[in-house]
Scaffold this motif. Structure first.
Motif, PDB file in Angstrom:
ATOM      1  N   PRO A  43       0.988  -1.196  -0.284  1.00  0.00           N
ATOM      2  CA  PRO A  43      -0.079  -0.058  -0.144  1.00  0.00           C
ATOM      3  C   PRO A  43       0.763   1.192  -0.026  1.00  0.00           C
ATOM      4  CG  PRO A  43      -0.239  -1.108   2.209  1.00  0.00           C
ATOM      5  CD  PRO A  43       0.845  -1.827   1.093  1.00  0.00           C
ATOM      6  N   GLY A  44       0.179   2.397  -0.352  1.00  0.00           N
ATOM      7  CA  GLY A  44       0.962   3.611  -0.418  1.00  0.00           C
ATOM      8  C   GLY A  44       1.983   3.492  -1.445  1.00  0.00           C
ATOM      9  N   GLY A  45       2.032   2.781  -2.523  1.00  0.00           N
ATOM     10  CA  GLY A  45       3.066   2.794  -3.609  1.00  0.00           C
ATOM     11  C   GLY A  45       4.363   2.615  -3.200  1.00  0.00           C
ATOM     12  N   ARG A  46       4.715   1.951  -2.203  1.00  0.00           N
ATOM     13  CA  ARG A  46       6.153   1.500  -1.624  1.00  0.00           C
ATOM     14  C   ARG A  46       6.759   0.623  -2.535  1.00  0.00           C
ATOM     15  NH1 ARG A  46       6.346   4.382   3.212  1.00  0.00           N
ATOM     16  NH2 ARG A  46       4.376   4.897   4.522  1.00  0.00           N
ATOM     17  N   GLY A  47       6.063  -0.453  -3.053  1.00  0.00           N
ATOM     18  CA  GLY A  47       7.022  -1.597  -3.747  1.00  0.00           C
ATOM     19  C   GLY A  47       6.237  -2.651  -4.185  1.00  0.00           C
ATOM     20  N   ASP A  62      11.278  -1.165  -5.274  1.00  0.00           N
ATOM     21  CA  ASP A  62      10.983  -0.348  -4.237  1.00  0.00           C
ATOM     22  C   ASP A  62      10.574   1.234  -5.005  1.00  0.00           C
ATOM     23  OD1 ASP A  62      11.230   1.431  -2.271  1.00  0.00           O
ATOM     24  OD2 ASP A  62      13.321   1.624  -1.820  1.00  0.00           O
ATOM     25  N   THR A  63       9.514   1.290  -5.003  1.00  0.00           N
ATOM     26  CA  THR A  63       8.828   2.241  -6.031  1.00  0.00           C
ATOM     27  C   THR A  63       8.805   3.812  -5.096  1.00  0.00           C
ATOM     28  OG1 THR A  63       6.407   1.514  -5.360  1.00  0.00           O
ATOM     29  CG2 THR A  63       7.672   0.666  -7.357  1.00  0.00           C
ATOM     30  N   LYS A  64       9.122   3.840  -3.858  1.00  0.00           N
ATOM     31  CA  LYS A  64       9.005   4.925  -3.334  1.00  0.00           C
ATOM     32  C   LYS A  64      10.321   5.630  -2.435  1.00  0.00           C
ATOM     33  CE  LYS A  64       5.584   7.394  -0.401  1.00  0.00           C
ATOM     34  NZ  LYS A  64       4.203   7.511   0.174  1.00  0.00           N
ATOM     35  N   ALA A  65      10.905   6.731  -2.703  1.00  0.00           N
ATOM     36  CA  ALA A  65      12.113   6.927  -2.219  1.00  0.00           C
ATOM     37  C   ALA A  65      11.807   7.537  -0.734  1.00  0.00           C
ATOM     38  CB  ALA A  65      12.788   8.113  -3.178  1.00  0.00           C
ATOM     39  N   ASP A  66      11.584   6.709   0.073  1.00  0.00           N
ATOM     40  CA  ASP A  66      11.435   6.991   1.478  1.00  0.00           C
ATOM     41  C   ASP A  66      12.536   6.589   2.261  1.00  0.00           C
ATOM     42  OD1 ASP A  66      11.196   4.385   1.596  1.00  0.00           O
ATOM     43  OD2 ASP A  66       8.904   4.199   2.225  1.00  0.00           O
ATOM     44  N   GLY A  67      13.652   6.211   1.866  1.00  0.00           N
ATOM     45  CA  GLY A  67      14.701   5.923   2.732  1.00  0.00           C
ATOM     46  C   GLY A  67      14.642   4.651   3.198  1.00  0.00           C
ATOM     47  N   HIS A  68      13.703   3.861   2.763  1.00  0.00           N
ATOM     48  CA  HIS A  68      13.487   2.394   3.377  1.00  0.00           C
ATOM     49  C   HIS A  68      13.337   1.278   1.843  1.00  0.00           C
ATOM     50  CE1 HIS A  68      12.952   3.350   7.574  1.00  0.00           C
ATOM     51  NE2 HIS A  68      11.984   4.142   6.912  1.00  0.00           N
ATOM     52  N   GLY A  69      13.839   0.289   1.683  1.00  0.00           N
ATOM     53  CA  GLY A  69      13.905  -0.773   0.944  1.00  0.00           C
ATOM     54  C   GLY A  69      12.418  -1.613   0.996  1.00  0.00           C
ATOM     55  N   VAL A  70      12.503  -2.570  -0.006  1.00  0.00           N
ATOM     56  CA  VAL A  70      11.579  -3.547   0.067  1.00  0.00           C
ATOM     57  C   VAL A  70      12.305  -5.039   0.021  1.00  0.00           C
ATOM     58  CG1 VAL A  70       9.552  -2.011  -0.664  1.00  0.00           C
ATOM     59  CG2 VAL A  70      10.919  -3.400  -2.183  1.00  0.00           C
ATOM     60  N   SER A  71      11.649  -5.973   0.668  1.00  0.00           N
ATOM     61  CA  SER A  71      12.181  -7.365   0.413  1.00  0.00           C
ATOM     62  C   SER A  71      11.099  -8.329  -0.121  1.00  0.00           C
ATOM     63  CB  SER A  71      12.515  -7.908   1.872  1.00  0.00           C
ATOM     64  OG  SER A  71      13.741  -6.942   2.401  1.00  0.00           O
ATOM     65  N   THR A  86      16.083  -8.134  -2.304  1.00  0.00           N
ATOM     66  CA  THR A  86      15.923  -6.979  -1.702  1.00  0.00           C
ATOM     67  C   THR A  86      16.122  -5.948  -2.798  1.00  0.00           C
ATOM     68  OG1 THR A  86      17.948  -6.701  -1.133  1.00  0.00           O
ATOM     69  CG2 THR A  86      16.633  -7.451   0.606  1.00  0.00           C
ATOM     70  N   ASP A  87      15.645  -4.724  -2.683  1.00  0.00           N
ATOM     71  CA  ASP A  87      15.512  -3.573  -3.557  1.00  0.00           C
ATOM     72  C   ASP A  87      15.412  -2.322  -2.700  1.00  0.00           C
ATOM     73  OD1 ASP A  87      16.098  -2.415  -6.250  1.00  0.00           O
ATOM     74  OD2 ASP A  87      14.008  -1.668  -6.171  1.00  0.00           O
ATOM     75  N   GLY A  88      16.231  -1.414  -3.037  1.00  0.00           N
ATOM     76  CA  GLY A  88      16.227   0.018  -2.370  1.00  0.00           C
ATOM     77  C   GLY A  88      17.341   0.965  -2.451  1.00  0.00           C
ATOM     78  N   GLY A  89      17.301   2.072  -2.866  1.00  0.00           N
ATOM     79  CA  GLY A  89      18.434   2.775  -2.926  1.00  0.00           C
ATOM     80  C   GLY A  89      19.075   3.058  -4.356  1.00  0.00           C
ATOM     81  N   GLN A 109       5.912 -13.244  -0.807  1.00  0.00           N
ATOM     82  CA  GLN A 109       5.677 -12.300   0.466  1.00  0.00           C
ATOM     83  C   GLN A 109       6.310 -10.932   0.059  1.00  0.00           C
ATOM     84  OE1 GLN A 109       6.536 -14.595   3.717  1.00  0.00           O
ATOM     85  NE2 GLN A 109       4.672 -15.987   3.730  1.00  0.00           N
ATOM     86  N   LEU A 110       5.753  -9.921   0.311  1.00  0.00           N
ATOM     87  CA  LEU A 110       6.692  -8.535  -0.053  1.00  0.00           C
ATOM     88  C   LEU A 110       6.450  -7.724   1.140  1.00  0.00           C
ATOM     89  CD1 LEU A 110       8.055  -6.658  -2.043  1.00  0.00           C
ATOM     90  CD2 LEU A 110       5.828  -5.599  -2.674  1.00  0.00           C
ATOM     91  N   SER A 111       7.616  -7.123   1.644  1.00  0.00           N
ATOM     92  CA  SER A 111       7.704  -6.495   2.972  1.00  0.00           C
ATOM     93  C   SER A 111       8.330  -5.026   2.448  1.00  0.00           C
ATOM     94  CB  SER A 111       8.588  -7.054   4.142  1.00  0.00           C
ATOM     95  OG  SER A 111       7.978  -8.454   4.460  1.00  0.00           O
ATOM     96  N   TRP A 112       7.860  -4.086   3.360  1.00  0.00           N
ATOM     97  CA  TRP A 112       8.493  -2.665   3.555  1.00  0.00           C
ATOM     98  C   TRP A 112       9.458  -2.995   4.567  1.00  0.00           C
ATOM     99  CZ3 TRP A 112       6.970   1.710   6.784  1.00  0.00           C
ATOM    100  CH2 TRP A 112       7.707   2.866   6.346  1.00  0.00           C
ATOM    101  N   ASN A 113      10.639  -2.398   4.427  1.00  0.00           N
ATOM    102  CA  ASN A 113      11.704  -2.543   5.522  1.00  0.00           C
ATOM    103  C   ASN A 113      11.470  -1.600   6.430  1.00  0.00           C
ATOM    104  OD1 ASN A 113      12.456  -4.720   4.119  1.00  0.00           O
ATOM    105  ND2 ASN A 113      14.202  -3.762   3.069  1.00  0.00           N
ATOM    106  N   GLY A 114      10.445  -0.668   6.198  1.00  0.00           N
ATOM    107  CA  GLY A 114      10.226   0.589   7.338  1.00  0.00           C
ATOM    108  C   GLY A 114       9.642   0.117   8.658  1.00  0.00           C
ATOM    109  N   ASP A 115       8.626  -0.876   8.570  1.00  0.00           N
ATOM    110  CA  ASP A 115       7.974  -1.207   9.495  1.00  0.00           C
ATOM    111  C   ASP A 115       7.513  -2.824   9.646  1.00  0.00           C
ATOM    112  OD1 ASP A 115       5.863  -1.507   7.826  1.00  0.00           O
ATOM    113  OD2 ASP A 115       4.521  -0.140   9.082  1.00  0.00           O
TER     114      ASP A 115
END
Length: 126
Positions: A43-47, A62-71, A86-89, A109-115
């Protein structure tokens, strides 16, 4: 009287032909769904995580430049991890191949690494 029976037989054959054509189209359509790519999104276009059936490639973006990647993970029906991406940065998506085959079931399974928020696909195979 013979004409009535002939008309009924012709009408019945026409209905059977139309029904048979509809049935074969539905079966072909159902079969093709086994060969489609699958995609899940945070959700939120994060990945996103995509299974590309042609070549059995998995792509995590990783589709949102928020300082966190996705796994992204691929697990089998015994909950064994078969793939981790993983992807990010950077500007590219992470990609890896894995032959899912037809003998088991798999889930992305896709996770946002922020939370640690994650999404899961339905179980699938080829």
């Amino acid at each position: 009287m013979i004409r009535s029976f002939t008309r009924i037989a012709v009408a019945g054959a026409a209905v059977a032909t139309v029904f048979a054509g509809t049935t074969s189209t539905a079966q072909a359509s159902d079969f093709s769904t086994l060969d489609e790519d699958k995609k899940i999104s945070l959700p939120g276009g994060r990945g996103t995580m995509t299974f590309i059936d042609d070549g059995d490639m998995f792509k995590v973006c990783d589709t949102k430049a928020d300082g966190h990647g996705v796994s992204g993970r691929l697990i089998d029906n015994n909950y064994n991890e078969k793939l981790y991406i993983t992807d990010g940065g950077d500007s590219n998506c992470g990609k890896k191949g894995y032959d899912v085959g037809q003998s088991g079931s798999y889930q992305m399974q896709l996770s946002w690494n922020g939370d640690g928020y994650d999404v899961k696909s339905e179980w699938f195979n080829e």
